[in-house]
Each structure stands twice: as C-alpha cells, then as structure tokens.
Scaffold this active site. Structure first.
Site, PDB file in Angstrom:
ATOM      1  N   SER A 191       7.089  41.708  51.101  1.00  0.00           N
ATOM      2  CA  SER A 191       7.486  40.485  50.261  1.00  0.00           C
ATOM      3  C   SER A 191       7.619  40.792  48.768  1.00  0.00           C
ATOM      4  CB  SER A 191       6.172  39.588  50.486  1.00  0.00           C
ATOM      5  OG  SER A 191       5.121  40.086  51.412  1.00  0.00           O
ATOM      6  N   GLU A 216      14.986  35.831  53.760  1.00  0.00           N
ATOM      7  CA  GLU A 216      15.731  36.287  52.578  1.00  0.00           C
ATOM      8  C   GLU A 216      16.427  37.861  52.945  1.00  0.00           C
ATOM      9  OE1 GLU A 216      13.701  34.583  48.707  1.00  0.00           O
ATOM     10  OE2 GLU A 216      12.533  35.892  49.745  1.00  0.00           O
ATOM     11  N   ASN A 262       9.279  33.464  46.652  1.00  0.00           N
ATOM     12  CA  ASN A 262       8.070  33.641  46.174  1.00  0.00           C
ATOM     13  C   ASN A 262       7.995  33.624  44.732  1.00  0.00           C
ATOM     14  OD1 ASN A 262       6.549  33.639  48.408  1.00  0.00           O
ATOM     15  ND2 ASN A 262       6.846  35.937  48.815  1.00  0.00           N
ATOM     16  N   HIS A 312      13.478  39.722  54.692  1.00  0.00           N
ATOM     17  CA  HIS A 312      12.156  39.086  54.483  1.00  0.00           C
ATOM     18  C   HIS A 312      11.972  37.732  55.244  1.00  0.00           C
ATOM     19  CE1 HIS A 312       9.347  36.939  51.409  1.00  0.00           C
ATOM     20  NE2 HIS A 312       8.554  37.835  52.267  1.00  0.00           N
TER      21      HIS A 312
HETATM   22  P1  NAD Z   1      -0.776  43.069  58.830  1.00  0.00           P
HETATM   23  O1  NAD Z   1      -1.773  43.561  58.124  1.00  0.00           O
HETATM   24  O2  NAD Z   1      -1.362  41.843  59.591  1.00  0.00           O
HETATM   25  O3  NAD Z   1      -0.125  44.203  59.811  1.00  0.00           O
HETATM   26  C1  NAD Z   1       0.144  45.414  59.472  1.00  0.00           C
HETATM   27  C2  NAD Z   1       0.155  46.341  60.623  1.00  0.00           C
HETATM   28  O4  NAD Z   1       0.740  47.377  60.256  1.00  0.00           O
HETATM   29  C3  NAD Z   1      -1.338  46.543  61.311  1.00  0.00           C
HETATM   30  O5  NAD Z   1      -1.341  46.254  62.502  1.00  0.00           O
HETATM   31  C4  NAD Z   1      -1.413  48.072  61.067  1.00  0.00           C
HETATM   32  O6  NAD Z   1      -2.178  48.741  61.987  1.00  0.00           O
HETATM   33  C5  NAD Z   1       0.094  48.412  61.021  1.00  0.00           C
HETATM   34  N1  NAD Z   1       0.324  49.583  60.466  1.00  0.00           N
HETATM   35  C6  NAD Z   1      -0.228  50.357  59.174  1.00  0.00           C
HETATM   36  N2  NAD Z   1       0.451  51.399  59.129  1.00  0.00           N
HETATM   37  C7  NAD Z   1       1.250  51.809  59.896  1.00  0.00           C
HETATM   38  C8  NAD Z   1       2.147  52.856  60.157  1.00  0.00           C
HETATM   39  N3  NAD Z   1       2.258  53.924  59.513  1.00  0.00           N
HETATM   40  N4  NAD Z   1       2.715  52.798  61.564  1.00  0.00           N
HETATM   41  C9  NAD Z   1       2.981  51.557  62.412  1.00  0.00           C
HETATM   42  N5  NAD Z   1       1.989  50.649  61.859  1.00  0.00           N
HETATM   43  C10 NAD Z   1       1.207  50.646  60.816  1.00  0.00           C
HETATM   44  O7  NAD Z   1       0.260  42.753  57.735  1.00  0.00           O
HETATM   45  P2  NAD Z   1       1.339  41.688  57.623  1.00  0.00           P
HETATM   46  O8  NAD Z   1       0.611  40.311  57.148  1.00  0.00           O
HETATM   47  O9  NAD Z   1       1.831  41.510  59.111  1.00  0.00           O
HETATM   48  O10 NAD Z   1       2.339  42.110  56.611  1.00  0.00           O
HETATM   49  C11 NAD Z   1       3.184  43.068  57.134  1.00  0.00           C
HETATM   50  C12 NAD Z   1       4.467  42.977  56.008  1.00  0.00           C
HETATM   51  O11 NAD Z   1       5.108  42.069  55.983  1.00  0.00           O
HETATM   52  C13 NAD Z   1       3.823  43.540  54.412  1.00  0.00           C
HETATM   53  O12 NAD Z   1       4.947  44.107  53.921  1.00  0.00           O
HETATM   54  C14 NAD Z   1       4.016  42.253  53.937  1.00  0.00           C
HETATM   55  O13 NAD Z   1       3.952  42.025  52.576  1.00  0.00           O
HETATM   56  C15 NAD Z   1       5.016  41.129  54.698  1.00  0.00           C
HETATM   57  N6  NAD Z   1       4.873  39.802  54.788  1.00  0.00           N
HETATM   58  C16 NAD Z   1       3.750  39.239  55.017  1.00  0.00           C
HETATM   59  C17 NAD Z   1       3.687  37.997  55.013  1.00  0.00           C
HETATM   60  C18 NAD Z   1       2.554  37.259  55.449  1.00  0.00           C
HETATM   61  O14 NAD Z   1       2.147  35.950  55.291  1.00  0.00           O
HETATM   62  N7  NAD Z   1       1.503  37.740  55.832  1.00  0.00           N
HETATM   63  C19 NAD Z   1       4.961  37.156  54.719  1.00  0.00           C
HETATM   64  C20 NAD Z   1       6.075  37.895  54.741  1.00  0.00           C
HETATM   65  C21 NAD Z   1       5.979  39.278  54.572  1.00  0.00           C
END
Ligand code: NAD
Length: 708
Positions: free
Chosen positions: A429, A462, A500, A450
């Site tokens: 993000s 995006e 964002n 995204h």
């Molecule tokens: P999250 O913390 O819920 O999930 C991350 C997952 O990645 C976890 O299950 C963790 O165990 C796993 N992980 C960590 N390191 C790893 C690796 N090396 N190999 C495999 N798995 C691994 O995070 P999220 O909220 O799902 O966010 C993930 C991405 O999406 C981030 O880049 C975030 O910025 C982006 N994002 C999040 C949102 C949101 O609202 N949560 C919205 C858009 C984008």
C-alpha cells in the site's frame, strides 16, 4: 435483406429471423445506424405477406443487446433538453413498428439484454430467454441518471406489475432468465441450444410455458393496481423508500416513479409523451452527465497499452495468507485460476483457508452458487509452506507484511524457484515498487497490483507502474485484476499511489476538526450529507486505526507536514484502539458492531472548547483538501487523466458518484471558487490548504480540470 448491423433472413417455414450483429463491436448497441437499419427491415417485413412471424436474435456470443449507444446519449447532454426528448420519441417510433406488425414477434434472448435491448424485447409479442449465466435482463438507465426513454418505463410495469416494475426501473436491477420468467417479463426459459428452434415454434403457434403467478402475487397485484387507493398507498411507500435510498441526490429514480404512477392507466400515447418529457429533462442534469462521465472513464480504464498483449496466466501464486492474501487467493480461485497460497506460518495458512471457506459458504448461503460449484473453487486453492510448490506459477502476488526487505526476499526466493519468466505483483500500500524491483533478475516483470480491503467488496485495483515495469507486465497485472471483476486504474509509483494519497489528508483533517472541538458525529453527518457513503471518522474505524496509522507515517515521511499525524493518534496508539474490529476506536461499538457514540477516551483528550461548525464549513474543509491533493497527483504526473483519478476515488472510496468524482466536483464548483476558498482556508485553518500550483494556474486562467 441485409444491412450492416441488422439482417433479415426468411426460413423455409415462413419465419423471418432478424439477426442483430453490430460490426466491429464485441457487443450490440443500438446507435442511430443500427436503429435506422432496423426500421428499414421492419418496413420491409411489413410489406412481405409471406412472413408468418419474426424472431429477433443476436449474432453475438453472450450478448443480445447491451443497450442504447451511450456516446449518443453523451452527445445529447450538451444540447437543449428538447433534443433528448426528440431522440426518445424517435426510438419509440421504431419500436412501434414492431408492435404494429400483423404477425407474431418474439425476442430470443441470450446474454445481456439491457436498456434499449430490453425495450426492443418489450415491443415484441413474446420474449423467451436462455438459462445461461450470461443472460441478464433489465432497464438500468437510472444508473446513468436517466430513465428508460424508448417505452420501457411505461411498458414494463404494465407487463410485470407496478411493484416489480418500479423495483426494476428505480432500482436498476438486472434479472437472470429464470427470474425474468418468474416475474412475467419473459414467457419461457430455454437452453441456449434450443433458443432459435423454440422461438420459431412459438411464433408459429406453440404455447409458451409461462410461469404461473401464485395466488398471493395475484392478490397483491389486484390490491395495488386495480384501484386508485391501492396505487396511492403503493406510490407513497415507494416514494419514501426511494427518497431514503437516494437521499435527494439522484433525481432519476424519483422521476421514473413519478412517470410510472402518473401514466399507469393513461392511454399509451400520452404515457409515452410523459416518458419522453422526463427523459429530456433528466438527460441534461449535471448528475446524469457525471454518471455518464464515470461510465466512460470505466470503459477507458479497460484499454490496454497500444499494441501490447497481456501474458497468459493460468497458475497464480499468493504469498502471505493474512487479511489481504487470503481474500486475493479466494477471488483468483473464484475467477477460475489455479492458486497456490503460501505463508511461513501454518497457523496463518489455516486461518487464511478458513477465511476462504467462509467466503465460499457465504456465496452458497446467498444462492450465488451451488455447494458443488463452491467446492470446486475451494479445491483450486492449494495451501503450502514451500516455495517448491509454486514452480509453475505464471503470476505471483505478494501480500506479506509491509517491510521492504521481506518483500525483496520473497521476490528473490521466487526467482530461484520459478525458472520461467513470471510476473511479480506486489500488493503493497505504500512501498516503492521501483525499489522493490531494484535487485530483481527481471525488474521489468515487477508491478504493483494494489487491492483494497475487503477484497471481495472493493471494486478498485490500482496498477502501479514501477520505474522498470514493462507495458506487457502492466497489461498482465491489469488483465489479471479485470478477470477478478475489478476496475483498474494505472498510477505512478509514488507514496500512497492515488487513493490513499488523496484520502489521507481528508481523514487527517477530520481528526484535526475533532481536535478543534467539533463534535465527531457532526463531522461524520456533514460528510454523509455531502454524499460520502460513511463519515471520515467512522471510515477510519472501519478500515482499522492500526492500518491508517501506518499509512499516515509513510506519507508524512515522504510528503511532509501536510500529512503529519494528528496528536489524537498518539492516544489511539497508547490505548491500543483498533477501530471497529477491536470494539473501540474513535467511536465505541456495541456487541453487534453498531456505533455507540464517540469514545470518551478520545473526547477526554480534546483540549479545545467545544465548538459547533456549520455543515457547509466542515464540508468545505474536508472536500477541498481532497481536491487540492488530487490536483497535486495530476501535477506530479502520478495519474494523467482526471477521469481515471475520479474513477479511482469513486470506486476506491465511494466518493459521491453523483458528483462524478473529486475533480468533476471541483469543476462544478469552479476552479476559481475552489482556489479562493482554499486560499482563505490556508489562512484560517492551516498551511495544508495552500492551493497547489496546478490549481492556481487553472483558477487564474479560468480553466477546469476536464477539457470537455
Ligand atoms: P497481514 O499481517 O494480515 O498478513 C501478512 C501475512 O504474511 C501473514 O500471514 C504472515 O505470516 C505472512 N508472511 C510474512 N512474511 C512472509 C514470508 N516471508 N513469506 C510468506 N508469508 C509471509 O497483512 P495484510 O494486512 O494482509 O497486508 C499484506 C500486504 O497488503 C501489505 O503489503 C499491506 O500494506 C497490503 N495492504 C493491506 C491492506 C489492509 O487493509 N490490510 C490494504 C491494501 C494493501
């Protein structure tokens, strides 16, 4: 007889088959040319005494007729209302020729049959439709701020009853073949293979298998429709419901109801005239122009870079089974991809699979698919802890924690596992896609894709162009997201991308107002009255205050003080307030997740005297801060087309569609007025309101963001 788009062929059995197949177009639209050709064919048919009946069918796959030509509607919007009135009358005159034929007529519908297509079908004596998943029948014109103008507003309620008709027209609903049959809109449902054969049988005298209307339905129709008192009661109820839904911001559904109720028992000619009058009036409203503008922006967003073909994707990898990864995997499997879902933690993987299973159960419970179909989707997702399983992936989307080093390590591991070229799509993000690709073997294959949370609800993706992303990689990311039924917008690789970036100062400023002593509920109410689907403080709680906090820090570091985290965020962190998911945020939540007033922990920290502010002042501060940031995005070339920025804000944040987006809103206010207001606000409410260079230039030269 054959013309370009419409062809009449007479079969040996005396049935004339009118095939509609607009050349050089994936779908049939009824533009001026097709309508003129149709008219000529109808005149020809009227003179042919050998014809025993006419079948209208499409030459396109999965598309009967998508509707009228919206380019032509757009052109009418710059003309006086009387032109739209005339266009509506002319369309009706062509369809009247179908009704005046002395032989039976039937519309044989497979695929999309919307707007003008549905009105053509309503002009036939019979309609049959296929049970194909692609068959959708309806009159969705109110979505474009107008009403059906070729007779549909009048004919549909007379055919399916007032209640069904109003719901379908004011609610712009689209029915499957089976539902259309149950409502009485079509006379029989058939398989795709049998469509033409059965249509011929019916025009030659076979009785269609109509759905029997149940007693309850018949009684309801009798009570509602057969006497003026019943109709008045229904009309008042419908009016209340539509007003509640449209909040006075969308005139078309109300106008449609008015025409339906007024003309229900009028002679056709008079009723048709009311419809044309209303169409003429609505077509030139700013709301309709804005909604049509968004329609075109969406069409534009589907275009790929010239001469570039997306790579063929069959197997998709998702790394990270958390909030985003699990839902992205579900969405990809639902769209037909084979998916490998990888995490480093078995617990996270199990949790992710439970999320996917629950989403599939939800679809089964809502009867969107059968258990068997849902199980097939589930079977397409293979959870794994090993990269080795992903060796055949064509595209991998990473959704691991928001840490550059970890994302780069994932990319490296994948490059060691997957020996062929593959697309690496990051769901980051806020991190730089270019930096992520810096150490990659094939940086041209790295792109930002995204998604927004929750993935199954949010329609926008995006597509972020890194410094080295190739056009083919961009097109592949775009077509992947489109296959997941998302609307895509291509943005530059800058902090917060577009959505964002524009949303953050808006949310930040809402907190600043709260800190100034303005009651939180007033802030949210002002913005829902402005047209946002929910207020900014409620939205922050909905998204999660932890997530918002991460984003604002990234933007603050990159863009400076206008993105500085407000002091209340310190309290949020100290009290570990997560928002709705934790039961406490800027608001408190009851056990059903309903907002129960502003959190006293928050109000206790506000030092300023309580002060009320006029709704208009709150709206100006919050809407104009978005306009200023949106202008900066254009100025910095993060996005090039105002229409694409507006599309991103409407689909990514729910920014009031009736304004057509942030920049169209600014154009309607006038760039000069926007500039003056921002300039004033910069003196009384802080430097962040200082109008940016592009806005200043437009205001000085009297130009607007949109060139037309
Ligand atoms: P999250 O913390 O819920 O999930 C991350 C997952 O990645 C976890 O299950 C963790 O165990 C796993 N992980 C960590 N390191 C790893 C690796 N090396 N190999 C495999 N798995 C691994 O995070 P999220 O909220 O799902 O966010 C993930 C991405 O999406 C981030 O880049 C975030 O910025 C982006 N994002 C999040 C949102 C949101 O609202 N949560 C919205 C858009 C984008």
């Amino acid at each position: 007889m054959s013309t370009g788009s419409v062809q009449l062929k007479t079969q040996a059995n005396g049935v004339g088959v009118v095939t509609i197949d607009v050349p050089d177009s994936k779908v049939n639209v009824l533009g001026l040319t097709a309508m003129t050709e149709l008219e000529a064919i109808l005149d020809e048919a009227a003179k042919n005494s050998q014809l025993k009946g006419l079948v209208f069918i499409s030459g396109k796959k999965d598309n009967f007729i998508a509707g009228a030509n919206i380019d032509e509607i757009k052109a009418l919007q710059t003309e006086p209302a009387v032109k739209s009135y005339e266009a509506s009358r002319l369309g009706k005159a062509v369809f009247a020729k179908i009704e005046s034929l002395s032989i039976p007529t039937i519309a044989a519908i497979n695929g999309t049959c919307l707007g003008g297509g549905c009105e053509l079908a309503l002009s036939c004596k019979y309609r049959i439709a296929t049970d194909s998943k692609s068959t959708k029948i309806g009159l969705p014109e109110t979505k474009l701020g107008v009403l059906p103008g070729w007779g549909g507003t009048i004919k549909l309620p007379r055919l399916v009853g007032l209640e069904n008709g109003v719901n379908m027209i004011a609610g712009a609903t689209e029915l499957s073949g089976k539902k259309a049959w149950k409502s009485g809109l079509v006379d029989e449902v058939v398989s795709e293979e049998n469509l033409l054969k059965r249509a011929e049988e019916i025009v030659l005298g076979a009785h269609p298998h109509r759905a029997s209307q149940d007693i309850q339905n018949q009684a309801k129709r009798f009570l509602l429709e057969s006497n003026p008192i019943g109709r008045k009661v229904f009309g008042d109820m419908a009016l209340k419901m539509i007003k509640k839904k449209t909040k006075g911001q969308y005139p078309a559904p109300l106008e449609a109801l008015k025409v339906i109720m007024k003309s229900y028992d009028q002679p056709l000619e008079k009723a048709f005239d009311s419809e044309s009058q209303a169409f003429g009036k609505l077509a030139v409203t700013p709301v309709s122009k804005n909604l049509v503008g968004l329609f075109f922006a969406q069409t534009e967003s589907k275009k790929m870079p010239e001469g570039v073909k997306p790579a063929n994707i069959e197997i998709v990898g998702v790394v990270g089974a958390g909030v985003m990864g699990a839902e992205i995997a579900q969405s990809a499997a639902y769209s037909g991809y084979q998916v490998f879902l990888k995490d480093i933690d078995q617990g996270a993987l199990d949790k992710g699979m439970t999320v996917i299973r629950n989403l599939m159960d939800g679809l089964v419970n809502k009867k969107k698919m059968t258990r068997e179909e849902a199980d097939k989707v589930l079977a397409r997702v293979k959870p794994t802890l090993n990269y080795a399983d992903m060796a055949e992936c064509d595209l991998v989307i990473e959704a691991v924690v928001e840490i550059m080093k970890i994302k780069q390590a994932v990319l490296k591991d994948l490059e060691e596992t997957i020996k062929k070229p593959f697309v690496f799509a990051s769901n980051t993000s806020s991190l730089s896609v270019s930096e992520m690709a810096a150490g990659a073997k094939f940086p041209q294959n790295v792109v930002g894709v995204h998604f927004f949370n929750p993935v199954h609800k949010m329609l926008l993706v995006e597509i972020v162009k890194g410094k080295d992303s190739s056009n083919e990689t961009l097109a592949t990311g775009q077509s992947f997201a489109m296959k997941l039924k998302k609307t895509t917008v291509v943005t530059g690789d800058a902090p917060g991308f577009v959505v964002n970036r524009i949303l953050t100062p808006y949310l930040r400023e809402a907190v600043v107002l709260l800190e100034e002593g303005v009651p939180g509920e007033d802030i949210d109410k002002a913005m829902t009255a402005f047209g946002m689907p929910m207020g900014p403080l409620a939205l922050m709680d909905e998204v999660g205050l932890d997530i918002g906090e991460k984003v604002i820090h990234v933007l603050h570091d990159a863009l400076g003080d206008r993105m500085a985290p407000p002091a209340i965020l310190g309290v949020v962190a100290e009290k570990k307030l997560l928002g709705k998911k934790g039961g406490k945020g800027l608001y408190l939540y009851d056990e059903n997740g309903k907002r129960a007033g502003i959190n006293p922990d928050i109000t206790a920290t506000i030092k300023a005297e309580p002060r009320t502010k006029l709704k208009g002042e709150i709206q100006d501060r919050l809407a104009l801060i978005m306009v200023n940031e949106a202008a900066r995005c254009l100025e910095e070339g993060i996005i090039t087309e105002p229409s694409q920025l507006d599309l991103a804000m409407v689909f990514g944040t729910g920014f009031a569609p009736f304004y057509g987006g942030v920049l169209r809103f600014a154009d309607q206010v006038g760039t000069r007025v926007v500039y003056q207001k921002l300039d004033y606000l910069s003196r009384v409410a802080g430097e962040s309101y200082k109008p940016c260079a592009l806005l200043t230039k437009l205001a000085k030269s009297g130009e607007s963001f949109y060139k037309n």
